[in-house]
Scaffold this motif. Structure first.
Motif, mmCIF file in Angstrom:
data_model
loop_
_atom_site.group_PDB
_atom_site.id
_atom_site.type_symbol
_atom_site.label_atom_id
_atom_site.label_comp_id
_atom_site.label_asym_id
_atom_site.label_seq_id
_atom_site.Cartn_x
_atom_site.Cartn_y
_atom_site.Cartn_z
ATOM 1 N N LYS A 51 8.224 -4.924 -13.420
ATOM 2 C CA LYS A 51 8.011 -3.473 -13.297
ATOM 3 C C LYS A 51 9.343 -2.715 -13.277
ATOM 4 O O LYS A 51 9.528 -1.758 -14.030
ATOM 5 N N THR A 52 10.264 -3.160 -12.406
ATOM 6 C CA THR A 52 11.556 -2.479 -12.317
ATOM 7 C C THR A 52 12.298 -2.576 -13.657
ATOM 8 O O THR A 52 12.920 -1.609 -14.111
ATOM 9 N N SER A 53 12.184 -3.729 -14.306
ATOM 10 C CA SER A 53 12.855 -3.906 -15.610
ATOM 11 C C SER A 53 12.269 -2.960 -16.649
ATOM 12 O O SER A 53 13.006 -2.351 -17.437
ATOM 13 N N PHE A 95 14.595 5.204 -7.105
ATOM 14 C CA PHE A 95 14.942 3.789 -7.203
ATOM 15 C C PHE A 95 14.289 3.003 -6.071
ATOM 16 O O PHE A 95 14.133 3.512 -4.953
ATOM 17 N N GLN A 96 13.969 1.752 -6.356
ATOM 18 C CA GLN A 96 13.337 0.890 -5.345
ATOM 19 C C GLN A 96 14.253 0.766 -4.112
ATOM 20 O O GLN A 96 13.790 0.673 -2.989
ATOM 21 N N ASP A 97 15.578 0.807 -4.341
ATOM 22 C CA ASP A 97 16.537 0.701 -3.222
ATOM 23 C C ASP A 97 17.189 2.064 -2.913
ATOM 24 O O ASP A 97 18.297 2.114 -2.376
ATOM 25 N N ALA A 171 9.137 6.423 -10.768
ATOM 26 C CA ALA A 171 9.302 6.119 -9.345
ATOM 27 C C ALA A 171 8.950 4.654 -9.092
ATOM 28 O O ALA A 171 7.852 4.199 -9.417
ATOM 29 N N ASP A 172 9.902 3.931 -8.508
ATOM 30 C CA ASP A 172 9.750 2.490 -8.310
ATOM 31 C C ASP A 172 9.385 2.218 -6.851
ATOM 32 O O ASP A 172 10.241 2.328 -5.976
ATOM 33 N N GLU A 173 8.147 1.896 -6.582
ATOM 34 C CA GLU A 173 7.649 1.666 -5.215
ATOM 35 C C GLU A 173 8.017 2.815 -4.280
ATOM 36 O O GLU A 173 8.596 2.582 -3.219
HETATM 37 MG MG LIG Z 1 10.611 -3.960 -8.635
#
Ligand SMILES: [Mg+2]
Ligand SMILES: Nc1ncnc2c1ncn2[C@@H]1O[C@H](COP(=O)(O)OP(=O)(O)OP(=O)(O)O)[C@@H](O)[C@H]1O
Length: 237
Positions: A51-53, A95-97, A171-173
């Motif tokens: 997903k992030t990729s 970002f997820q982070d 939007a990632d998580e």
């Molecule tokens: Mg991810």
């Protein structure tokens, strides 16, 4: 809170897109995808599914290994630096982070995209304060990211991504660190933006949100992408 967008050509088109990191194995395989303007999608798939990729291809974090990505009608592999920068300004990313700037307080992190765009300070003050209040952070305007909880940082990252009303929001998580009530509230913020024309893609593992909002799903499994329309699922759910 936001003004209306006006776009009619596809926001993103993926044609035979595959992706691998370095010489690793192929993570995304032969992806065909069109995102229509104003559409709203969840992206699903188990941890490590890609997903992030895949989201990274939407904001030109990396280019496909094979195939072609078009954003706003332009092939990303042919863009000049100036064109890339111009397209990036139309894309909001959570970002997820989080990737907040630790030396800026919550207000200044969220204000950054507006300052870069040259918006007047009086306007910035009104808009940023209103948005941070909406995400429940009116008392944390002056706090710096290291002093905040994971869920608070996540909400600042969301506010920063939506503050300049991008054409595309990736939007990632974005609700991975907040409780269910806040997750729904944040989804309503995305929904408000979407109603005004922003195209939205949200990677999530949160089945409650997926069931509650019933947007189209982009589901990744073994590198392949499947589109699931929850309203024509035929399994009695
Ligand atoms: Mg991810
Ligand atoms: N920078 C990288 N270099 C090499 N391999 C990577 C890199 N980032 C991710 N991967 C690998 O790519 C695959 C897909 O990772 P990705 O982060 O896209 O998954 P994901 O669906 O977002 O997972 P999660 O739900 O845990 O966030 C995984 O096998 C991961 O190990």
């Amino acid at each position: 809170m936001f003004e209306k967008n006006k776009l009619s050509s596809p926001i993103a088109e993926f044609n035979g897109v595959s992706f691998r990191y370095g010489h690793g194995s192929e993570i995304l395989k032969d992806i065909q995808l069109t995102l229509d303007p104003g559409s709203f999608h969840f992206m699903t798939g188990e941890s490590g599914a890609g997903k992030t990729s895949l989201l990274g291809l939407f904001y030109m974090n990396h280019l496909p290994t094979r195939g072609r990505v078009r954003l706003f009608g332009k092939a990303v592999d042919t863009l000049s630096r100036a064109e890339k920068a111009q397209i990036r300004r139309q894309i909001g990313v959570v970002f997820q982070d989080y990737r907040l700037l630790n030396h800026l307080n919550a207000f200044d992190n969220v204000a950054l995209p507006l300052r870069i765009a040259g918006v007047k300070e009086t306007e910035i003050k009104r808009h940023v304060s209103e948005l941070l209040a909406w995400v429940g952070l009116e008392k944390q305007l002056k706090a710096f990211p290291p002093e905040l909880s994971g869920g608070e940082k996540q909400r600042i990252a969301i506010a920063r991504a939506v503050i300049n009303r991008p054409q595309l929001l990736v939007a990632d998580e974005p609700t991975g660190n907040v409780d269910d009530a806040m997750a729904k509230r944040l989804l309503y913020l995305f929904l408000e933006l979407n109603k005004l024309g922003t195209t939205i893609v949200i990677a999530t593992h949160n089945q409650n949100l997926i069931k509650h909002f019933r947007f189209d799903q982009l589901h990744l499994s073994h590198g392949r992408l499947e589109r699931i329309n929850p309203n024509i699922r035929n399994n009695g759910q």
